[in-house]
Every structure is written in C-alpha cells, then in structure tokens.
Write an enzyme that holds these catalytic residues in place. Structure first.
Site, PDB file in Angstrom:
ATOM      1  N   LYS A   1      -2.788   9.497   0.183  1.00  0.00           N
ATOM      2  CA  LYS A   1      -4.380  10.871   0.503  1.00  0.00           C
ATOM      3  C   LYS A   1      -4.154  12.161  -0.135  1.00  0.00           C
ATOM      4  CE  LYS A   1      -5.591   7.801   4.098  1.00  0.00           C
ATOM      5  NZ  LYS A   1      -6.739   6.307   3.567  1.00  0.00           N
TER       6      LYS A   1
ATOM      7  N   ASP B   1     -10.524  -8.124  -0.193  1.00  0.00           N
ATOM      8  CA  ASP B   1      -9.455  -6.983  -0.928  1.00  0.00           C
ATOM      9  C   ASP B   1      -9.745  -5.498  -1.940  1.00  0.00           C
ATOM     10  OD1 ASP B   1      -7.295  -5.544  -1.230  1.00  0.00           O
ATOM     11  OD2 ASP B   1      -6.052  -7.669  -1.786  1.00  0.00           O
TER      12      ASP B   1
ATOM     13  N   SER C   1      -6.991  11.666   5.496  1.00  0.00           N
ATOM     14  CA  SER C   1      -6.589  12.218   6.081  1.00  0.00           C
ATOM     15  C   SER C   1      -6.216  13.706   6.261  1.00  0.00           C
ATOM     16  CB  SER C   1      -5.441  11.139   6.836  1.00  0.00           C
ATOM     17  OG  SER C   1      -4.953  11.645   7.194  1.00  0.00           O
TER      18      SER C   1
ATOM     19  N   TYR D   1       2.483   7.925   2.908  1.00  0.00           N
ATOM     20  CA  TYR D   1       0.871   7.946   3.047  1.00  0.00           C
ATOM     21  C   TYR D   1       0.275   9.453   2.889  1.00  0.00           C
ATOM     22  CZ  TYR D   1      -2.749   7.431   6.307  1.00  0.00           C
ATOM     23  OH  TYR D   1      -4.413   8.249   6.764  1.00  0.00           O
TER      24      TYR D   1
HETATM   25  N1  LIG Z   1      -6.116   5.535  12.777  1.00  0.00           N
HETATM   26  C1  LIG Z   1      -5.640   7.423  12.159  1.00  0.00           C
HETATM   27  O1  LIG Z   1      -5.581   7.427  12.940  1.00  0.00           O
HETATM   28  C2  LIG Z   1      -5.978   8.013  10.702  1.00  0.00           C
HETATM   29  C3  LIG Z   1      -5.999   9.256  10.497  1.00  0.00           C
HETATM   30  C4  LIG Z   1      -6.313   9.569   9.880  1.00  0.00           C
HETATM   31  C5  LIG Z   1      -7.127   8.647   7.906  1.00  0.00           C
HETATM   32  N2  LIG Z   1      -6.869   7.282   8.334  1.00  0.00           N
HETATM   33  C6  LIG Z   1      -7.554   6.778   7.815  1.00  0.00           C
HETATM   34  O2  LIG Z   1      -9.195   5.134   8.145  1.00  0.00           O
HETATM   35  C7  LIG Z   1      -9.262   4.393   7.395  1.00  0.00           C
HETATM   36  C8  LIG Z   1      -9.723   3.508   8.426  1.00  0.00           C
HETATM   37  O3  LIG Z   1      -7.800   3.323   9.327  1.00  0.00           O
HETATM   38  P1  LIG Z   1      -8.267   3.492  10.748  1.00  0.00           P
HETATM   39  O4  LIG Z   1      -7.236   3.805  11.409  1.00  0.00           O
HETATM   40  O5  LIG Z   1      -9.693   2.801  11.384  1.00  0.00           O
HETATM   41  O6  LIG Z   1      -6.884   1.459  10.618  1.00  0.00           O
HETATM   42  P2  LIG Z   1      -8.177  -0.037  11.331  1.00  0.00           P
HETATM   43  O7  LIG Z   1      -6.259  -0.488  10.523  1.00  0.00           O
HETATM   44  O8  LIG Z   1      -8.012  -0.002  12.462  1.00  0.00           O
HETATM   45  O9  LIG Z   1      -8.630  -0.184  10.189  1.00  0.00           O
HETATM   46  C9  LIG Z   1      -8.491  -0.643   8.916  1.00  0.00           C
HETATM   47  C10 LIG Z   1      -9.391  -1.681   8.148  1.00  0.00           C
HETATM   48  O10 LIG Z   1      -9.242  -1.953   6.961  1.00  0.00           O
HETATM   49  C11 LIG Z   1      -9.018  -3.180   7.039  1.00  0.00           C
HETATM   50  N3  LIG Z   1      -8.169  -3.391   5.220  1.00  0.00           N
HETATM   51  C12 LIG Z   1      -6.772  -3.215   5.727  1.00  0.00           C
HETATM   52  N4  LIG Z   1      -6.512  -3.174   3.701  1.00  0.00           N
HETATM   53  C13 LIG Z   1      -7.546  -3.463   3.422  1.00  0.00           C
HETATM   54  C14 LIG Z   1      -8.102  -3.821   2.494  1.00  0.00           C
HETATM   55  N5  LIG Z   1      -6.652  -4.326   0.859  1.00  0.00           N
HETATM   56  N6  LIG Z   1      -9.417  -4.197   1.790  1.00  0.00           N
HETATM   57  C15 LIG Z   1     -10.009  -4.868   2.965  1.00  0.00           C
HETATM   58  N7  LIG Z   1     -10.048  -4.377   3.945  1.00  0.00           N
HETATM   59  C16 LIG Z   1      -8.555  -3.227   4.339  1.00  0.00           C
HETATM   60  C17 LIG Z   1      -8.488  -3.573   7.687  1.00  0.00           C
HETATM   61  O11 LIG Z   1      -8.687  -5.046   7.927  1.00  0.00           O
HETATM   62  C18 LIG Z   1      -8.456  -3.046   9.259  1.00  0.00           C
HETATM   63  O12 LIG Z   1     -10.458  -3.898   9.756  1.00  0.00           O
HETATM   64  C19 LIG Z   1      -7.894   4.202   6.668  1.00  0.00           C
HETATM   65  O13 LIG Z   1      -8.121   5.116   5.388  1.00  0.00           O
HETATM   66  C20 LIG Z   1      -6.776   4.899   7.453  1.00  0.00           C
HETATM   67  O14 LIG Z   1      -5.681   5.701   6.026  1.00  0.00           O
HETATM   68  C21 LIG Z   1      -6.093   6.940   9.455  1.00  0.00           C
END
Ligand SMILES: NC(=O)c1ccc[n+]([C@@H]2O[C@H](COP(=O)([O-])OP(=O)(O)OC[C@H]3O[C@@H](n4cnc5c(N)ncnc54)[C@H](O)[C@@H]3O)[C@@H](O)[C@H]2O)c1
Length: 252
Positions: free
Chosen positions: A159, A62, A142, A155
């Site tokens: 970021k 975590d 992001s 959020y």
């Molecule tokens: N998907 C989007 O549209 C988007 C856009 C911009 C930025 N992001 C960023 O990209 C990153 C990845 O997100 P994603 O979109 O792939 O989402 P996702 O939910 O598919 O993946 C996130 C992963 O992080 C893990 N996770 C969550 N909390 C955690 C913790 N406390 N400790 C360890 N692991 C943890 C989850 O189990 C999951 O496997 C994030 O930082 C998110 O904010 C996503």
C-alpha cells in the site's frame, strides 16, 4: 447529482468498499462498470444498482492481468461510450502474522493484486484519458501505508507503493488533466477483516483495534464511498496527488 454524465470503472466492485463505491457512484448519476474476479458478486451489485434505477454492467476481471484490465476499458467503452473515472479498489492481503512466516507466494500475490494492478490500470487507461482530455484515478490504498501495523509488513509495503505511485502519477499526468488521488481507509468490516486481524472476529479481538481509532469504530463502505464521490466529482477538479485518510483519526 454529483457524477451525472460520468462513466466509472470500479474494481473489486463486487463486495466491501468497492460495492459501496459502485452503489454511491450510481446514486450520484454515474454509469458504472463493476469489475471483480468473482463475476457473481459483480452481477449481484449491478442488480442492486438496477433496482434503484441506476445504470451498471458487470465484468469478470483479474486486475493483476494486463489483458483483463484492457478488457475492462473496452467493456466500459462498448457499454457506455466513454470512461473518465477508474477506481482501483480491488486488493488483497496476506494473513496477519510474523514477517518470517510470510511466504514468497503470499508476497507475490499481494503485490500482483495491489501494486501491479495500478501499473496495468495506468498502461491501459492513460492513453484513453489523454485522448479524451483528462480523467480521474482513485486508488484505494490504506492507513497501512502511513501507519503500518505489525503482522502486515508486506501488505503495508504494497500500500506504500500504491501511495507513492499515485503521487508520482499525479506529478507526471497533471499537464494531461489526469488527476490521481488515494483514499486511505482504516480497518473496516469487509471480507478482509479477519485476515487483517489474524484472529477470529470477536468483540474482544475487535476491541484491540477500536482502541487505536480515536473515533472508536471501524470504517464502513459508505465512509469510503463518500470520499470517492468527492474525489471523482468536479468539486475536486484541482485536487491531485492527495491521500485522504478516512480513518476516524487513526493516523493523527
Ligand atoms: N477492509 C479493510 O479493513 C481495509 C482497510 C484499508 C484498505 N482496504 C483496501 O480496500 C480495498 C477493498 O477491500 P475490502 O476491504 O472491501 O475487501 P473485500 O474482500 O470485501 O473486497 C475486495 C474485492 O476485490 C475482489 N478481488 C480480489 N482480488 C481481485 C483481483 N485480482 N481482481 C479483481 N478483483 C479482485 C474480491 O473478489 C472482492 O470482491 C482493498 O484494496 C483493501 O486493501 C481495506
């Protein structure tokens, strides 16, 4: 291979962008510690890497907990004898909704996972990077940090903190040969999509988001991974304090 002989930790590596980053790093020759709060998903990604001849290990961690982040560092050192790249990708959001409906618990959870994780990563990896003569942090922020959407205020703010922390770290750690960069994805098809949209993932609801992206599609794990491979590689040896938008033009 662009990351041969390198060792990387990828947080949130069990799905979405993190999975894409872990797979791409392994394909480019890195040995990868896949860290995720969901151990089964991290193990699944390690198996995918092993099937293609790559080297990886899984750990449940975590990222909002200091002892778990220290354990990630120790696990990478125990498994691979080194770690020179940390991708702080794990992140979360509150659901898209009006600002006054976002609870204190949601605020605290988002900041613990998105921002405090960077604090712990700095605390536990900088001494090791200094001792080995350098290292690379890549923080997944992001487009929300610089082109915030309504409904995602806290959020967006988390970021923004990631971007500013990364630039401050780059300024302070440059003399230690520690590079710190951000990647700013636009909305992508991952586990967080419906939360960001705040409504069901239907073609009609997607259309409103696609209309805001000049290139007319969402980001993919491969898009984000490509930027991360570059920033992690020696091709980016003089790149620090940068925020690379991978957004099809959203922030223009
Ligand atoms: N998907 C989007 O549209 C988007 C856009 C911009 C930025 N992001 C960023 O990209 C990153 C990845 O997100 P994603 O979109 O792939 O989402 P996702 O939910 O598919 O993946 C996130 C992963 O992080 C893990 N996770 C969550 N909390 C955690 C913790 N406390 N400790 C360890 N692991 C943890 C989850 O189990 C999951 O496997 C994030 O930082 C998110 O904010 C996503």
């Amino acid at each position: 291979m662009r990351l041969a002989d390198k060792v990387a930790v990828v947080t949130g590596g069990g799905s979405g962008f993190g999975e894409g980053i872990a797979l791409a790093f392994a394909r480019e020759g890195a040995r990868v510690l896949v860290a995720d709060i969901d151990e089964a998903s991290a193990t699944r990604v390690v198996q995918r890497i092993a099937e293609t001849g790559g080297q990886a290990r899984a750990i449940r961690a975590d990222v909002s907990k200091g002892e778990d982040v220290a354990a990630m560092r120790d696990a990478a050192l125990a498994a691979f004898g080194d770690v020179g790249i940390v991708v702080n990708n794990a992140g979360t959001t509150h659901r898209n909704k009006p600002i006054l409906e976002i609870t204190e618990d949601e605020f605290d959870r988002v900041h613990a996972v998105n921002v405090k994780s960077i604090y712990w990563s700095a605390r536990h990896f900088i001494p090791h990077f200094r001792a080995r003569g350098g290292g690379v942090f890549i923080n997944i922020a992001s487009t929300a940090a610089i082109r915030p959407r309504p409904g995602l205020v806290w959020y967006n703010a988390s970021k923004g903190a990631v971007v500013t922390a990364s630039k401050g770290m780059a300024a302070e750690l440059g003399p230690d040969n520690i590079r710190v960069n951000c990647v700013n994805p636009v909305i992508g098809v991952t586990g967080l999509l419906e939360q960001f949209m705040g409504k069901p993932d239907t073609p009609e609801n997607r259309a409103a988001f696609l209309a805001t992206i000049p290139m007319g599609r969402m980001s993919t794990p491969a898009d984000i991974a490509g930027a991360c491979v570059f920033l992690a590689s020696d091709e980016a040896a003089f790149v620090t304090g940068a925020c690379l938008e991978v957004d099809g033009g959203r922030c223009v």
